[in-house]
Design an enzyme around this catalytic site. Structure first.
Site, PDB file in Angstrom:
ATOM      1  N   ARG A  24     -32.818  -9.409 -28.307  1.00 55.08           N
ATOM      2  CA  ARG A  24     -33.206  -8.718 -29.530  1.00 55.08           C
ATOM      3  C   ARG A  24     -32.730  -7.273 -29.432  1.00 55.08           C
ATOM      4  O   ARG A  24     -32.830  -6.649 -28.368  1.00 55.08           O
ATOM      5  CB  ARG A  24     -34.730  -8.748 -29.742  1.00 55.08           C
ATOM      6  CG  ARG A  24     -35.288 -10.104 -30.193  1.00 55.08           C
ATOM      7  CD  ARG A  24     -34.853 -10.474 -31.627  1.00 55.08           C
ATOM      8  NE  ARG A  24     -35.391 -11.753 -32.077  1.00 55.08           N
ATOM      9  CZ  ARG A  24     -34.756 -12.931 -32.018  1.00 55.08           C
ATOM     10  NH1 ARG A  24     -33.540 -13.009 -31.514  1.00 55.08           N
ATOM     11  NH2 ARG A  24     -35.335 -14.020 -32.493  1.00 55.08           N
ATOM     12  N   GLU A  35     -31.038  -4.568 -37.355  1.00 53.36           N
ATOM     13  CA  GLU A  35     -30.284  -5.607 -38.074  1.00 53.36           C
ATOM     14  C   GLU A  35     -30.908  -5.798 -39.461  1.00 53.36           C
ATOM     15  O   GLU A  35     -32.118  -5.719 -39.611  1.00 53.36           O
ATOM     16  CB  GLU A  35     -30.376  -6.945 -37.306  1.00 53.36           C
ATOM     17  CG  GLU A  35     -29.518  -6.987 -36.076  1.00 53.36           C
ATOM     18  CD  GLU A  35     -29.676  -8.297 -35.293  1.00 53.36           C
ATOM     19  OE1 GLU A  35     -30.073  -9.324 -35.877  1.00 53.36           O
ATOM     20  OE2 GLU A  35     -29.398  -8.282 -34.086  1.00 53.36           O
ATOM     21  N   HIS A  41     -25.238 -11.315 -33.991  1.00 50.38           N
ATOM     22  CA  HIS A  41     -26.394 -12.143 -33.635  1.00 50.38           C
ATOM     23  C   HIS A  41     -26.045 -13.633 -33.746  1.00 50.38           C
ATOM     24  O   HIS A  41     -26.712 -14.406 -34.435  1.00 50.38           O
ATOM     25  CB  HIS A  41     -27.591 -11.798 -34.545  1.00 50.38           C
ATOM     26  CG  HIS A  41     -28.904 -12.306 -34.049  1.00 50.38           C
ATOM     27  ND1 HIS A  41     -30.096 -11.657 -34.296  1.00 50.38           N
ATOM     28  CD2 HIS A  41     -29.236 -13.404 -33.322  1.00 50.38           C
ATOM     29  CE1 HIS A  41     -31.099 -12.336 -33.752  1.00 50.38           C
ATOM     30  NE2 HIS A  41     -30.593 -13.409 -33.159  1.00 50.38           N
TER      31      HIS A  41
HETATM   32  N1  LIG Z   1     -28.851 -13.827 -29.739  1.00 45.16           N
HETATM   33  C1  LIG Z   1     -29.307 -14.993 -30.091  1.00 45.16           C
HETATM   34  O1  LIG Z   1     -28.671 -15.676 -30.869  1.00 45.16           O
HETATM   35  C2  LIG Z   1     -30.588 -15.515 -29.522  1.00 45.16           C
HETATM   36  C3  LIG Z   1     -31.578 -14.666 -29.090  1.00 45.16           C
HETATM   37  N2  LIG Z   1     -32.739 -15.166 -28.550  1.00 45.16           N
HETATM   38  C4  LIG Z   1     -33.755 -14.216 -28.097  1.00 45.16           C
HETATM   39  O2  LIG Z   1     -33.858 -14.351 -26.690  1.00 45.16           O
HETATM   40  C5  LIG Z   1     -35.220 -14.334 -26.342  1.00 45.16           C
HETATM   41  C6  LIG Z   1     -35.403 -15.097 -25.049  1.00 45.16           C
HETATM   42  O3  LIG Z   1     -35.159 -16.485 -25.283  1.00 45.16           O
HETATM   43  P1  LIG Z   1     -35.602 -17.580 -24.191  1.00 45.16           P
HETATM   44  O4  LIG Z   1     -34.973 -17.261 -22.892  1.00 45.16           O
HETATM   45  O5  LIG Z   1     -35.317 -18.910 -24.758  1.00 45.16           O
HETATM   46  O6  LIG Z   1     -37.143 -17.332 -24.149  1.00 45.16           O
HETATM   47  P2  LIG Z   1     -38.144 -17.780 -23.028  1.00 45.16           P
HETATM   48  O7  LIG Z   1     -39.495 -17.581 -23.584  1.00 45.16           O
HETATM   49  O8  LIG Z   1     -37.780 -19.118 -22.492  1.00 45.16           O
HETATM   50  O9  LIG Z   1     -37.878 -16.711 -21.851  1.00 45.16           O
HETATM   51  C7  LIG Z   1     -38.121 -15.346 -21.975  1.00 45.16           C
HETATM   52  C8  LIG Z   1     -38.558 -14.841 -20.613  1.00 45.16           C
HETATM   53  O10 LIG Z   1     -38.654 -13.421 -20.656  1.00 45.16           O
HETATM   54  C9  LIG Z   1     -39.720 -13.078 -19.762  1.00 45.16           C
HETATM   55  N3  LIG Z   1     -40.159 -11.712 -20.005  1.00 45.16           N
HETATM   56  C10 LIG Z   1     -40.986 -11.231 -20.951  1.00 45.16           C
HETATM   57  N4  LIG Z   1     -41.131  -9.892 -20.827  1.00 45.16           N
HETATM   58  C11 LIG Z   1     -40.363  -9.525 -19.764  1.00 45.16           C
HETATM   59  C12 LIG Z   1     -40.081  -8.272 -19.159  1.00 45.16           C
HETATM   60  N5  LIG Z   1     -40.626  -7.132 -19.565  1.00 45.16           N
HETATM   61  N6  LIG Z   1     -39.233  -8.256 -18.096  1.00 45.16           N
HETATM   62  C13 LIG Z   1     -38.658  -9.396 -17.635  1.00 45.16           C
HETATM   63  N7  LIG Z   1     -38.912 -10.615 -18.171  1.00 45.16           N
HETATM   64  C14 LIG Z   1     -39.747 -10.669 -19.246  1.00 45.16           C
HETATM   65  C15 LIG Z   1     -40.783 -14.125 -20.040  1.00 45.16           C
HETATM   66  O11 LIG Z   1     -41.700 -14.213 -18.962  1.00 45.16           O
HETATM   67  C16 LIG Z   1     -39.938 -15.372 -20.197  1.00 45.16           C
HETATM   68  O12 LIG Z   1     -39.827 -16.109 -18.996  1.00 45.16           O
HETATM   69  C17 LIG Z   1     -35.928 -14.978 -27.547  1.00 45.16           C
HETATM   70  O13 LIG Z   1     -37.276 -14.548 -27.618  1.00 45.16           O
HETATM   71  C18 LIG Z   1     -35.131 -14.471 -28.686  1.00 45.16           C
HETATM   72  O14 LIG Z   1     -35.668 -13.257 -29.144  1.00 45.16           O
HETATM   73  C19 LIG Z   1     -32.899 -16.512 -28.387  1.00 45.16           C
HETATM   74  C20 LIG Z   1     -31.955 -17.393 -28.789  1.00 45.16           C
HETATM   75  C21 LIG Z   1     -30.732 -16.974 -29.451  1.00 45.16           C
HETATM   76  O1  LIG Z   2     -33.330 -18.560 -31.775  1.00 48.94           O
HETATM   77  C1  LIG Z   2     -33.435 -17.327 -31.869  1.00 48.94           C
HETATM   78  O2  LIG Z   2     -34.417 -16.683 -31.478  1.00 48.94           O
HETATM   79  C2  LIG Z   2     -32.339 -16.565 -32.471  1.00 48.94           C
HETATM   80  O3  LIG Z   2     -32.191 -15.392 -32.258  1.00 48.94           O
HETATM   81  C3  LIG Z   2     -31.437 -17.335 -33.374  1.00 48.94           C
HETATM   82  O4  LIG Z   2     -30.335 -17.846 -32.745  1.00 48.94           O
HETATM   83  C4  LIG Z   2     -31.047 -16.441 -34.502  1.00 48.94           C
HETATM   84  O5  LIG Z   2     -30.468 -17.180 -35.523  1.00 48.94           O
HETATM   85  P1  LIG Z   2     -31.070 -17.152 -37.011  1.00 48.94           P
HETATM   86  O6  LIG Z   2     -32.371 -17.833 -36.965  1.00 48.94           O
HETATM   87  O7  LIG Z   2     -31.251 -15.728 -37.440  1.00 48.94           O
HETATM   88  O8  LIG Z   2     -30.060 -17.882 -37.814  1.00 48.94           O
END
Ligand SMILES: NC(=O)C1=CN([C@@H]2O[C@H](COP(=O)(O)OP(=O)(O)OC[C@H]3O[C@@H](n4cnc5c(N)ncnc54)[C@H](O)[C@@H]3O)[C@@H](O)[C@H]2O)C=CC1
Ligand SMILES: O=C(O)C(=O)[C@H](O)COP(=O)(O)O
Length: 376
Positions: A209, A238, A255
């Site tokens: 994020r 964003e 993103h």
């Molecule tokens: N750019 C993109 O298209 C995407 C972005 N995301 C973002 O990535 C984030 C993470 O996704 P996942 O890995 O699937 O989530 P997840 O929940 O599986 O893992 C996130 C990890 O971060 C850890 N965490 C929380 N605060 C922390 C800190 N201060 N320091 C170190 N670790 C910390 C948590 O304990 C957790 O294990 C999502 O919440 C979302 O905002 C997710 C998917 C796509």
């Molecule tokens: O899964 C998440 O969390 C993400 O950041 C998504 O990949 C973002 O995609 P949109 O939902 O904005 O299309």
């Protein structure tokens, strides 16, 4: 049953069409009026699901978000209205992991500084962080994990502190949710002080994020330190990234790190399964039959690829430079950021490509990286 879905959600008609009437909408501009008569609302990360949006939605029984992040959802409010909710944890983790790995290979090529031999710090060792580590380890790159929450919860992997990551690692990849309160809050986790403390020549990637990095502070640091190289898929503010920041970033994308076709399809499919469960109906669809084959299904190698050849191989699946160029040409145009996301040509995951070997070349590590294997 009326089902309202974000227009950027592939396969929604194929999956939900039998359950009701599906209408698609622009999720960022969704109004309370548009949701007032819907039974099911399917959103993505750009829709703020809160009392302002849902107050008039008296028939609503299910909200699904085809995303990993849930920072756009007021969960307490949904619970208070007894509206079922489901997100899609892990749906696009492989896509994010492969994206971060590809970006590191691109940086290595651009700065003539091999990835192999570097130490990569992963901040946030959940689904996307682990997927990134998996690619790196398959390629033989040393990885350090920082996740104080998982560490406290007894996760058996080795963890280090964030200070160790910033003082030791050559590359840092961010994979945390955005949180504004608590001991481990991530809002501006990389503030001016931490950015200043990055060791010389650090590569910093943000695929989680935008607000995990203070983007103004990043501009300031980059004005003084050209040694730090940055890749941003996510941006503070964003859909309007700071224009002054963009020239300082090596690879810019809107993103879309999670935008593989497989990842998006998995997200829609997970919501389909959850809605069916909520409605107590049995499901008869599967995701694999929805996905097309890649334009070229198979490549053969006659020697173990070096890093340059590996980059050629991954560019065959996804060329990050194309999205970077599109970004620079379009992000300042009206609705440019969202337009790029809407019209993004979904890349495929490594698993869509079969990599085979001619002769004695052992390419097992390529299967560990995610490519499909093929016997020749
Ligand atoms: N750019 C993109 O298209 C995407 C972005 N995301 C973002 O990535 C984030 C993470 O996704 P996942 O890995 O699937 O989530 P997840 O929940 O599986 O893992 C996130 C990890 O971060 C850890 N965490 C929380 N605060 C922390 C800190 N201060 N320091 C170190 N670790 C910390 C948590 O304990 C957790 O294990 C999502 O919440 C979302 O905002 C997710 C998917 C796509
Ligand atoms: O899964 C998440 O969390 C993400 O950041 C998504 O990949 C973002 O995609 P949109 O939902 O904005 O299309």
């Amino acid at each position: 049953m009326k089902i309202l879905a974000d227009e950027n959600m592939p396969y929604v008609e194929q999956l939900f069409g039998d359950l009701g009437t599906v209408e698609t909408v622009n999720g960022r501009e969704l109004t309370a009026q548009q949701v007032s008569d819907v039974d099911v609302l399917l959103v993505r990360s750009v829709t703020k699901v809160n009392p302002q949006l849902l107050d008039k939605a008296n028939k609503l029984k299910f909200v699904g978000s085809a995303t990993i992040g849930t920072d756009h959802i007021d969960m307490d409010y949904l619970a208070s209205r007894d509206i079922a909710f489901s997100s899609a944890p892990g749906c696009n983790a492989t896509a994010v992991g492969e994206f971060a790995f590809i970006a590191m290979l691109e940086l290595a090529q651009r700065f003539n500084s091999p990835l192999k031999g570097k130490v990569v710090g992963i901040v946030g060792a959940g689904n996307t962080g682990t997927a990134t580590a998996k690619c790196l380890q398959a390629y033989g790159v040393e990885v350090m994990l920082c996740d104080p929450l998982l560490e406290a919860a007894g996760d058996a992997r080795d963890f280090v502190s964030l200070n160790t990551i910033t003082s030791t690692c050559d590359v840092i990849s961010l994979h945390v949710p955005i949180t504004k309160i608590g001991e481990h809050k991530t809002w501006y986790l990389f503030d001016e002080t931490r950015l200043n403390n990055l060791k010389p020549n650090t590569w910093l990637l943000n695929c989680c994020r935008g607000e995990v990095i203070d983007n103004r502070a990043l501009i300031k640091i980059k004005q003084q330190r050209d040694d730090i190289k940055v890749v941003l898929d996510v941006w503070e503010g964003e859909p309007n990234p700071m224009e002054e920041l963009v020239p300082y970033i090596e690879f810019c994308t809107p993103h879309i790190a999670g935008y593989s076709l497989e990842g998006k399809a998995r997200g829609t499919f997970m919501l389909y399964q959850q809605l069916a469960k909520t409605l107590q109906i049995s499901t008869n669809k599967d995701i694999t039959s929805l996905l097309p084959t890649l334009w070229s299904q198979q490549v053969s190698l006659n020697q173990i690829p070096n890093e340059k050849a590996l980059l050629q191989l991954v560019r065959f699946v996804y060329d990050l430079r194309d999205d970077d160029a599109l970004f620079r040409n379009n992000f300042t145009k009206p609705h440019g950021f969202d337009h790029m996301r809407k019209n993004h040509t979904h890349r495929r995951e490594f698993s869509a490509l079969k990599v085979g070997n001619i002769g004695q070349t052992n390419v097992n590590w390529l299967s560990n990286l995610g490519f499909s294997g093929v016997e020749l």
